[in-house]
Design an enzyme around this catalytic site. Structure first.
Site, PDB file in Angstrom:
ATOM      1  N   ASP A  67       0.811  -1.218   0.000  1.00 26.76           N
ATOM      2  CA  ASP A  67       0.000   0.000   0.000  1.00 26.76           C
ATOM      3  C   ASP A  67       0.844   1.267   0.000  1.00 26.76           C
ATOM      4  O   ASP A  67       2.067   1.219   0.163  1.00 26.76           O
ATOM      5  CB  ASP A  67      -0.947  -0.007   1.217  1.00 26.76           C
ATOM      6  CG  ASP A  67      -0.234  -0.385   2.522  1.00 26.76           C
ATOM      7  OD1 ASP A  67       1.007  -0.390   2.554  1.00 26.76           O
ATOM      8  OD2 ASP A  67      -0.929  -0.663   3.501  1.00 26.76           O
ATOM      9  N   ASN A 136      -7.290  -2.969  14.428  1.00 23.65           N
ATOM     10  CA  ASN A 136      -8.677  -3.280  14.059  1.00 23.65           C
ATOM     11  C   ASN A 136      -8.756  -4.453  13.070  1.00 23.65           C
ATOM     12  O   ASN A 136      -9.795  -4.689  12.473  1.00 23.65           O
ATOM     13  CB  ASN A 136      -9.357  -2.039  13.471  1.00 23.65           C
ATOM     14  CG  ASN A 136      -8.665  -1.521  12.218  1.00 23.65           C
ATOM     15  OD1 ASN A 136      -7.760  -2.177  11.687  1.00 23.65           O
ATOM     16  ND2 ASN A 136      -9.066  -0.365  11.735  1.00 23.65           N
ATOM     17  N   HIS A 138      -6.993  -4.786  10.252  1.00 17.95           N
ATOM     18  CA  HIS A 138      -6.739  -4.503   8.837  1.00 17.95           C
ATOM     19  C   HIS A 138      -5.452  -5.140   8.341  1.00 17.95           C
ATOM     20  O   HIS A 138      -4.513  -5.353   9.098  1.00 17.95           O
ATOM     21  CB  HIS A 138      -6.809  -2.999   8.522  1.00 17.95           C
ATOM     22  CG  HIS A 138      -5.626  -2.177   8.940  1.00 17.95           C
ATOM     23  ND1 HIS A 138      -5.759  -0.986   9.614  1.00 17.95           N
ATOM     24  CD2 HIS A 138      -4.298  -2.337   8.769  1.00 17.95           C
ATOM     25  CE1 HIS A 138      -4.562  -0.475   9.836  1.00 17.95           C
ATOM     26  NE2 HIS A 138      -3.651  -1.269   9.333  1.00 17.95           N
ATOM     27  N   GLU A 143      -9.432  -1.807   5.519  1.00 12.47           N
ATOM     28  CA  GLU A 143     -10.050  -1.540   6.815  1.00 12.47           C
ATOM     29  C   GLU A 143     -11.287  -2.427   6.997  1.00 12.47           C
ATOM     30  O   GLU A 143     -11.807  -2.981   6.025  1.00 12.47           O
ATOM     31  CB  GLU A 143     -10.477  -0.064   6.865  1.00 12.47           C
ATOM     32  CG  GLU A 143      -9.305   0.918   6.773  1.00 12.47           C
ATOM     33  CD  GLU A 143      -8.524   1.059   8.079  1.00 12.47           C
ATOM     34  OE1 GLU A 143      -8.394   0.076   8.828  1.00 12.47           O
ATOM     35  OE2 GLU A 143      -8.016   2.171   8.328  1.00 12.47           O
TER      36      GLU A 143
HETATM   37  C1  GLP Z   1      -0.256   0.333   8.573  1.00 14.46           C
HETATM   38  C2  GLP Z   1       0.043  -0.506   7.334  1.00 14.46           C
HETATM   39  C3  GLP Z   1      -0.187  -1.984   7.580  1.00 14.46           C
HETATM   40  C4  GLP Z   1       0.465  -2.413   8.886  1.00 14.46           C
HETATM   41  C5  GLP Z   1      -0.129  -1.624  10.020  1.00 14.46           C
HETATM   42  C6  GLP Z   1       0.393  -2.031  11.393  1.00 14.46           C
HETATM   43  O1  GLP Z   1      -1.585   0.661   8.692  1.00 14.46           O
HETATM   44  N1  GLP Z   1      -0.715  -0.096   6.212  1.00 14.46           N
HETATM   45  O2  GLP Z   1       0.305  -2.728   6.485  1.00 14.46           O
HETATM   46  O3  GLP Z   1       0.280  -3.774   9.084  1.00 14.46           O
HETATM   47  O4  GLP Z   1       0.174  -0.254   9.788  1.00 14.46           O
HETATM   48  O5  GLP Z   1       1.561  -1.310  11.708  1.00 14.46           O
HETATM   49  P1  GLP Z   1       2.527  -1.633  12.902  1.00 14.46           P
HETATM   50  O6  GLP Z   1       3.343  -2.820  12.455  1.00 14.46           O
HETATM   51  O7  GLP Z   1       3.362  -0.408  13.034  1.00 14.46           O
HETATM   52  O8  GLP Z   1       1.696  -1.929  14.077  1.00 14.46           O
END
Ligand code: GLP
Length: 264
Positions: A67, A136, A138, A143
């Site tokens: 993304d 959440n 995702h 989402e």
């Molecule tokens: C963002 C990314 C996700 C990732 C998430 C969790 O929203 N788009 O791909 O999994 O963050 O991030 P973290 O690993 O910092 O908790």
């Protein structure tokens, strides 16, 4: 779904990195699906070390990231392109032309989304997709309420995700509320999926992903339908799992089986 529960975040990174190292070793021209966020950072550091040691080469590897923020160009310090360049690509022998991230500054972002899916297909599909998970549930920026067969497209971020990711932006900095993300259907086409989760803040999402109903309310639960999904999590992220003891038993049995096969 294979669930591996390890003592801490460092072990999660080690186990996850070994899966990627074995993949590249077996198939030097692998197509990798990569992720941003803080969770994969330790795994990336291990891949960098393996490359510097000469254990693996990314020279023939091609990558697709999950993304990107819509509205941020690749040279923006908060863009996921910048994140990937500085956290991984600049430290390994990958050809930057073989690294793909949805273009956050595309003139026609809708077209860019379908082009992205077509490019993945043209490269033969993703061999192994790395995933983190949002609190959440995702994956990528899919989402809750995302279509379980969705393709790469523009997604609006939830308040919760905007808040969670605000830590990367300074107080007055523009923080995008839109993204381009691989769809859940796109992710599900990867031949193998490896999801990492560490820390107590992810326990609820992991419980819903692994043991909850298959539901768009928890996008990661779609992985229950994947034929080759591996969840590598630490004890804190596993805390809510009802069958925690069973998953650990299965993993011990798997290791024994692998060792006995090694001996033959
Ligand atoms: C963002 C990314 C996700 C990732 C998430 C969790 O929203 N788009 O791909 O999994 O963050 O991030 P973290 O690993 O910092 O908790």
């Amino acid at each position: 779904m294979q669930i591996v529960i390890l003592d801490n975040a460092a072990e999660v990174a080690r186990y996850g990195a070994d899966v990627f190292i074995r993949q590249i070793d077996r198939k030097p021209d692998s197509v990798l699906g990569l992720a941003t966020g803080s969770t994969p950072l330790a795994l990336y550091r291990r891949l960098i070390a393996a490359c510097k040691n000469g254990d693996i080469s990314f020279a023939r590897v091609c990558s697709f990231n999950l993304d990107e923020y819509l509205g941020l160009a690749g040279d923006h310090p908060q863009s996921y392109r910048h994140f990937m360049n500085t956290q991984l690509f600049e430290h390994i022998d990958i050809d930057l032309r073989n690294t793909h991230i949805p273009p956050g500054d595309a003139a026609d972002p809708i077209q860019a989304c379908s082009d992205y899916d077509k490019l993945i297909e043209a490269r033969g599909g993703i061999d192994i997709q790395l995933l983190g998970i949002g609190r959440n549930g995702h994956i990528g920026f899919n989402e809750p309420s995302s279509g379980l067969r969705s393709r790469t497209r523009i997604k609006t971020l939830t308040e919760a995700t905007i808040k969670d990711n605000a830590r990367f932006f300074s107080a007055r900095e523009f923080q995008p509320h839109l993204s381009i993300t691989m769809g859940i259907g796109t992710i599900m086409e990867a031949r193998k999926v490896v999801l990492l989760a560490t820390g107590a803040a992810k326990a609820k999402a992991i419980k819903a992903a692994a043991e909850g109903p298959l539901s768009a309310s928890c996008p990661a639960s779609a992985l229950q339908m994947h034929g080759n999904a591996l969840l590598i999590i630490d004890e804190a992220a596993a805390a809510g799992l009802e069958r925690r003891a069973f998953y650990k038993h299965v993993e011990r049995e798997n290791q024994k089986l692998l060792q006995s096969l090694d001996k033959t």
